[in-house]
Motif scaffolding. Sequence first.
Motif, PDB file in Angstrom:
ATOM      1  N   ASP A  57      71.316 -15.855 -26.286  1.00  0.00           N
ATOM      2  CA  ASP A  57      70.650 -14.900 -25.408  1.00  0.00           C
ATOM      3  C   ASP A  57      70.065 -15.559 -24.165  1.00  0.00           C
ATOM      4  O   ASP A  57      69.307 -16.519 -24.245  1.00  0.00           O
ATOM      5  CB  ASP A  57      69.540 -14.179 -26.193  1.00  0.00           C
ATOM      6  CG  ASP A  57      70.107 -13.292 -27.286  1.00  0.00           C
ATOM      7  OD1 ASP A  57      70.342 -12.110 -27.003  1.00  0.00           O
ATOM      8  OD2 ASP A  57      70.359 -13.808 -28.398  1.00  0.00           O
ATOM      9  N   ARG A  58      70.447 -15.012 -23.042  1.00  0.00           N
ATOM     10  CA  ARG A  58      70.016 -15.497 -21.720  1.00  0.00           C
ATOM     11  C   ARG A  58      70.524 -16.907 -21.417  1.00  0.00           C
ATOM     12  O   ARG A  58      70.047 -17.561 -20.503  1.00  0.00           O
ATOM     13  CB  ARG A  58      68.488 -15.440 -21.559  1.00  0.00           C
ATOM     14  CG  ARG A  58      67.996 -14.004 -21.569  1.00  0.00           C
ATOM     15  CD  ARG A  58      66.489 -13.908 -21.479  1.00  0.00           C
ATOM     16  NE  ARG A  58      66.078 -12.537 -21.689  1.00  0.00           N
ATOM     17  CZ  ARG A  58      65.343 -11.827 -20.836  1.00  0.00           C
ATOM     18  NH1 ARG A  58      64.924 -12.359 -19.725  1.00  0.00           N
ATOM     19  NH2 ARG A  58      65.018 -10.583 -21.098  1.00  0.00           N
ATOM     20  N   THR A  59      71.452 -17.392 -22.246  1.00  0.00           N
ATOM     21  CA  THR A  59      72.171 -18.620 -21.926  1.00  0.00           C
ATOM     22  C   THR A  59      73.650 -18.265 -21.744  1.00  0.00           C
ATOM     23  O   THR A  59      74.201 -18.466 -20.673  1.00  0.00           O
ATOM     24  CB  THR A  59      71.986 -19.677 -23.028  1.00  0.00           C
ATOM     25  OG1 THR A  59      70.598 -20.040 -23.095  1.00  0.00           O
ATOM     26  CG2 THR A  59      72.801 -20.931 -22.727  1.00  0.00           C
ATOM     27  N   GLN A  88      60.010 -15.089 -24.476  1.00  0.00           N
ATOM     28  CA  GLN A  88      61.354 -14.851 -23.947  1.00  0.00           C
ATOM     29  C   GLN A  88      61.537 -13.369 -23.697  1.00  0.00           C
ATOM     30  O   GLN A  88      61.636 -12.596 -24.648  1.00  0.00           O
ATOM     31  CB  GLN A  88      62.413 -15.342 -24.934  1.00  0.00           C
ATOM     32  CG  GLN A  88      62.283 -16.820 -25.268  1.00  0.00           C
ATOM     33  CD  GLN A  88      63.306 -17.252 -26.300  1.00  0.00           C
ATOM     34  OE1 GLN A  88      64.410 -16.746 -26.339  1.00  0.00           O
ATOM     35  NE2 GLN A  88      62.924 -18.193 -27.142  1.00  0.00           N
ATOM     36  N   ASP A 110      64.728 -24.416 -27.131  1.00  0.00           N
ATOM     37  CA  ASP A 110      65.981 -25.164 -26.946  1.00  0.00           C
ATOM     38  C   ASP A 110      65.744 -26.616 -26.531  1.00  0.00           C
ATOM     39  O   ASP A 110      66.699 -27.394 -26.449  1.00  0.00           O
ATOM     40  CB  ASP A 110      66.852 -24.468 -25.893  1.00  0.00           C
ATOM     41  CG  ASP A 110      67.272 -23.079 -26.319  1.00  0.00           C
ATOM     42  OD1 ASP A 110      67.735 -22.936 -27.464  1.00  0.00           O
ATOM     43  OD2 ASP A 110      67.107 -22.134 -25.526  1.00  0.00           O
ATOM     44  N   ASP A 115      67.994 -21.999 -22.744  1.00  0.00           N
ATOM     45  CA  ASP A 115      67.115 -21.566 -21.641  1.00  0.00           C
ATOM     46  C   ASP A 115      65.637 -21.523 -21.994  1.00  0.00           C
ATOM     47  O   ASP A 115      64.811 -21.286 -21.126  1.00  0.00           O
ATOM     48  CB  ASP A 115      67.522 -20.155 -21.182  1.00  0.00           C
ATOM     49  CG  ASP A 115      67.173 -19.106 -22.226  1.00  0.00           C
ATOM     50  OD1 ASP A 115      67.656 -19.217 -23.362  1.00  0.00           O
ATOM     51  OD2 ASP A 115      66.373 -18.204 -21.917  1.00  0.00           O
ATOM     52  N   ASP A 119      72.814 -22.070 -27.188  1.00  0.00           N
ATOM     53  CA  ASP A 119      72.020 -20.868 -27.378  1.00  0.00           C
ATOM     54  C   ASP A 119      72.841 -19.664 -26.898  1.00  0.00           C
ATOM     55  O   ASP A 119      73.789 -19.818 -26.117  1.00  0.00           O
ATOM     56  CB  ASP A 119      70.729 -21.012 -26.564  1.00  0.00           C
ATOM     57  CG  ASP A 119      69.894 -19.757 -26.563  1.00  0.00           C
ATOM     58  OD1 ASP A 119      69.626 -19.241 -27.662  1.00  0.00           O
ATOM     59  OD2 ASP A 119      69.506 -19.292 -25.464  1.00  0.00           O
TER      60      ASP A 119
END
Length: 268
Positions: free
Chosen positions: A10-12, A177, A215, A211, A8
């Motif tokens: 975004d934010r990962t 998210q 996922d 995240d 992933d």
Amino acid sequence: MTVLVCSDLDRTLIYSAAAFALDGPDETMPRLLCVEFYQGAPLSYVTETAAQTLEALARAATFVPTTTRTPEQYRRVHLLEKPPAYAICANGGHLLVDGVDDPAWSAEVRSQLDSACAPLTEVQNHLVNLGGEFVLKRRTASDLFAYTVVDRTALPAGWVEDLSGWCAERGWRTSLQGRKVYCLPASLTKSTAAAEVARRTGASRTLAAGDSLLDIDLLESADAAVRPAHGELHGAGWTSPATVVTASCGIIAGEEIAGRLLDLVTSE
Ligand SMILES: [Mg+2]
């Protein structure tokens, strides 16, 4: 032996300023690299160390960005010097091969969805009917799913849960998210597209990182996985036997994830 690394974004691996979670003395702040410009302004970043690690990862394995972003949103992200051969977008709804959308895969995914879930228009109408002053935007993506941008501070308790229940009865699911509430067909998964890339590349082993609730299937289908100590999965306390949780959170967790994935590849 080909190892597939599906991560992933975004934010990962990549972070907006709102997701940095950087604190501590100024002199300990890492140097950052901007990997996404949007509307003339920098938007997403990685640490310089993460950028270098991802280059090494892309040399050692088949690295596949695996995102819920649409192809258009994905193309704004310049994570590597040389773009990856494969990218999974729209949560599996699009497969980019050398940057070009594979129409056969898109058609295949859409044909599988039609019978399995309520139409997108029904979900769109429901979201409009729900109203809510805390809803800042309503959008659809790739004619496959819907998302709303909400004011998290004004989001009523139980609103997402009620929406999740409504969606579940229609073969859909939700994910919260940051400021976005996603509604997706339950059968539109990253893991289905990852399996297709594994088939095409002849990969014998798959690693994953992510995240959010979107996922989970990707993390569970991988031989080994990493998730950050922040985000939707962390909030839910989600884990699995093959998933390692980072020690750090925020953009430093992104750097740690890149490092752990590289370690997993090179320890083969
Ligand atoms: Mg994410």
